[in-house]
Design a protein around this motif. Structure first.
Motif, PDB file in Angstrom:
ATOM      1  N   MET A  15      40.463 -17.184 -26.468  1.00 37.95           N
ATOM      2  CA  MET A  15      39.876 -18.454 -26.040  1.00 37.95           C
ATOM      3  C   MET A  15      40.596 -18.968 -24.801  1.00 37.95           C
ATOM      4  O   MET A  15      40.004 -19.247 -23.769  1.00 37.95           O
ATOM      5  N   ASN A  16      41.927 -19.026 -24.937  1.00 38.95           N
ATOM      6  CA  ASN A  16      42.746 -19.591 -23.884  1.00 38.95           C
ATOM      7  C   ASN A  16      42.579 -18.864 -22.558  1.00 38.95           C
ATOM      8  O   ASN A  16      42.575 -19.481 -21.493  1.00 38.95           O
ATOM      9  N   ARG A  17      42.387 -17.540 -22.626  1.00 38.17           N
ATOM     10  CA  ARG A  17      42.322 -16.763 -21.388  1.00 38.17           C
ATOM     11  C   ARG A  17      41.038 -17.026 -20.630  1.00 38.17           C
ATOM     12  O   ARG A  17      40.916 -16.666 -19.476  1.00 38.17           O
ATOM     13  N   PHE A  18      40.040 -17.665 -21.266  1.00 37.65           N
ATOM     14  CA  PHE A  18      38.796 -17.974 -20.566  1.00 37.65           C
ATOM     15  C   PHE A  18      38.840 -19.307 -19.833  1.00 37.65           C
ATOM     16  O   PHE A  18      37.997 -19.592 -19.000  1.00 37.65           O
ATOM     17  N   ILE A  19      39.834 -20.134 -20.173  1.00 41.92           N
ATOM     18  CA  ILE A  19      39.820 -21.513 -19.650  1.00 41.92           C
ATOM     19  C   ILE A  19      39.947 -21.536 -18.127  1.00 41.92           C
ATOM     20  O   ILE A  19      39.181 -22.219 -17.438  1.00 41.92           O
ATOM     21  N   VAL A  20      40.906 -20.742 -17.601  1.00 39.47           N
ATOM     22  CA  VAL A  20      41.131 -20.785 -16.147  1.00 39.47           C
ATOM     23  C   VAL A  20      39.900 -20.324 -15.362  1.00 39.47           C
ATOM     24  O   VAL A  20      39.439 -21.031 -14.461  1.00 39.47           O
ATOM     25  N   PRO A  21      39.281 -19.151 -15.710  1.00 40.15           N
ATOM     26  CA  PRO A  21      38.071 -18.780 -14.964  1.00 40.15           C
ATOM     27  C   PRO A  21      36.948 -19.794 -15.098  1.00 40.15           C
ATOM     28  O   PRO A  21      36.220 -20.034 -14.126  1.00 40.15           O
ATOM     29  N   ILE A  22      36.811 -20.409 -16.279  1.00 38.03           N
ATOM     30  CA  ILE A  22      35.729 -21.383 -16.459  1.00 38.03           C
ATOM     31  C   ILE A  22      35.966 -22.605 -15.579  1.00 38.03           C
ATOM     32  O   ILE A  22      35.046 -23.099 -14.915  1.00 38.03           O
ATOM     33  N   ILE A  23      37.208 -23.058 -15.511  1.00 36.64           N
ATOM     34  CA  ILE A  23      37.506 -24.210 -14.651  1.00 36.64           C
ATOM     35  C   ILE A  23      37.238 -23.847 -13.190  1.00 36.64           C
ATOM     36  O   ILE A  23      36.632 -24.603 -12.435  1.00 36.64           O
ATOM     37  N   GLY A  24      37.690 -22.634 -12.796  1.00 35.68           N
ATOM     38  CA  GLY A  24      37.441 -22.190 -11.417  1.00 35.68           C
ATOM     39  C   GLY A  24      35.965 -22.145 -11.100  1.00 35.68           C
ATOM     40  O   GLY A  24      35.527 -22.611 -10.044  1.00 35.68           O
ATOM     41  N   PHE A  25      35.182 -21.635 -12.039  1.00 31.48           N
ATOM     42  CA  PHE A  25      33.738 -21.550 -11.846  1.00 31.48           C
ATOM     43  C   PHE A  25      33.137 -22.949 -11.706  1.00 31.48           C
ATOM     44  O   PHE A  25      32.298 -23.194 -10.830  1.00 31.48           O
ATOM     45  N   ALA A  26      33.606 -23.876 -12.548  1.00 30.76           N
ATOM     46  CA  ALA A  26      33.075 -25.247 -12.500  1.00 30.76           C
ATOM     47  C   ALA A  26      33.371 -25.878 -11.135  1.00 30.76           C
ATOM     48  O   ALA A  26      32.521 -26.561 -10.553  1.00 30.76           O
ATOM     49  N   ILE A  27      34.569 -25.623 -10.599  1.00 28.56           N
ATOM     50  CA  ILE A  27      34.915 -26.186  -9.287  1.00 28.56           C
ATOM     51  C   ILE A  27      33.988 -25.618  -8.208  1.00 28.56           C
ATOM     52  O   ILE A  27      33.461 -26.337  -7.360  1.00 28.56           O
ATOM     53  N   LEU A  28      33.773 -24.280  -8.280  1.00 29.60           N
ATOM     54  CA  LEU A  28      32.871 -23.643  -7.312  1.00 29.60           C
ATOM     55  C   LEU A  28      31.479 -24.248  -7.381  1.00 29.60           C
ATOM     56  O   LEU A  28      30.870 -24.566  -6.355  1.00 29.60           O
ATOM     57  N   VAL A  29      30.958 -24.406  -8.608  1.00 28.75           N
ATOM     58  CA  VAL A  29      29.625 -24.985  -8.783  1.00 28.75           C
ATOM     59  C   VAL A  29      29.582 -26.380  -8.163  1.00 28.75           C
ATOM     60  O   VAL A  29      28.621 -26.744  -7.486  1.00 28.75           O
TER      61      VAL A  29
END
Lengths: 146, 176
Positions: free
Chosen positions: B1-15
């Motif tokens: 779970m934890n390892r997905f948080i950083v890419p998801i946040i990065g993706f949200a910033i890009l969006v």
């Protein structure tokens, strides 16, 4: 609709510019002035066709700005004064290379900041891996034949 | 779970960046002249070349400067709106006829109606450069002291007139 019409005008202008040479003004007597003029017409954006410098654009506004810059260079004005004249009227966007300062500072500093950030991430990962115990049981080689 | 948080946040910033960036109009260039005193000019008057019209004539009341030309399609589109604004008579409209032919421009006003208190004839486009004009039609709102309050690019509509021009005049009057 307006945007599409402008695109069409730019396309037409680009096609026509291949047929007719642009009026770049009379050559300047002083080679240094001519060099400044040549450089400025490559560095100043034509706001009608935004991805063309005024030295490439056959838009009437580009011709007017070339004439204006030509006169200013011939009158002995410096590059700084001419760029100031343009940005006072059209904003920093008129220069392809934004000047340092204000909000543009972030643009200039962004590569260095990103490099630092990436470096910090790599440094952390490498250190964490170095601290891991080496797992001797994890034998990925072929099984020993016995 | 934890390892997905950083890419998801990065993706949200890009969006977020794309959502803002892709909705901007790249042809809109904000004017550095807003809030500054209008550039002074004095030009021959369209139709009466022996007379002049200039920035001095526009002082003392809220005025509008409309940049137009007969070669400009958007100007034809907005012309009925300018006529209506002129009929209301609250704010005088000054015209800046930009890189045009005097005979064609005079004929245009005769045929379509003349909403302008006076039209300055800028044949060489030098005054337009001082005003940072890059595409007609452009419409400036000028305060009585000569400060440029607003610039509208693209054809004028009654909505823009009410929400951007009249609202700013009301706000400036209320504030002073």
């Amino acid at each position: 609709m307006n945007v599409r019409r402008r695109w069409f005008a730019c396309l037409l202008a680009a096609l026509m510019s291949t047929a007719a040479a642009l009026d770049m003004g009379a050559p300047l007597a002083d080679p240094a002035q001519q060099a400044l003029y040549d450089r400025l017409t490559k560095e100043v954006r034509c706001l009608v066709c935004q991805n063309q410098p005024i030295g490439d654009s056959s838009a009437p506004l580009a011709a007017d700005l070339r004439r204006e810059i030509h006169e200013m260079v011939a009158a002995g004005q410096s590059e700084r004064e001419i760029k100031q004249f343009l940005t006072d009227r059209y904003g920093d966007f008129v220069l392809y290379k934004p000047r340092y300062g204000g909000p543009a500072a972030l643009l200039w500093l962004a590569p260095a900041l990103l490099l630092l950030f990436g470096g910090a991430v790599i440094w952390r990962v490498v250190r964490r891996r170095a601290a891991m115990p080496v797992d001797l049981d994890d034998d990925t080689g072929p099984p020993a034949a016995d | 779970m934890n390892r997905f948080i950083v890419p998801i946040i990065g993706f949200a910033i890009l969006v977020g960046f794309f959502a803002i960036g892709l909705n901007l109009d790249p042809t809109f260039v904000p004017s550095p002249l807003i809030g500054k005193t209008m550039p002074t000019f004095s030009l021959p008057r369209l139709g009466e070349p022996d007379q002049t019209v200039g920035s001095d004539d526009m002082l003392g009341r809220f005025t509008v400067l409309n940049v137009w030309a007969t070669w400009c399609g958007g100007c034809r589109q907005e012309h009925p709106v300018l006529n209506r604004i002129a009929e209301q008579g609250d704010v005088p409209i000054y015209g800046l006829n930009w890189k045009d032919d005097a005979a064609l421009a005079t004929d245009w006003l005769r045929r379509l109606g003349n909403p302008y208190t006076a039209t300055a004839f800028d044949e060489e486009g030098r005054v337009a450069i001082d005003w940072g004009v890059y595409g007609a039609p452009e419409t400036f709102l000028i305060a009585p002291d000569g400060t440029i309050l607003y610039r509208h690019i693209s054809p004028m509509t009654m909505d823009v007139w009410k929400n951007e021009f009249l609202a700013r005049i009301a706000a400036a009057r209320g504030g002073s």
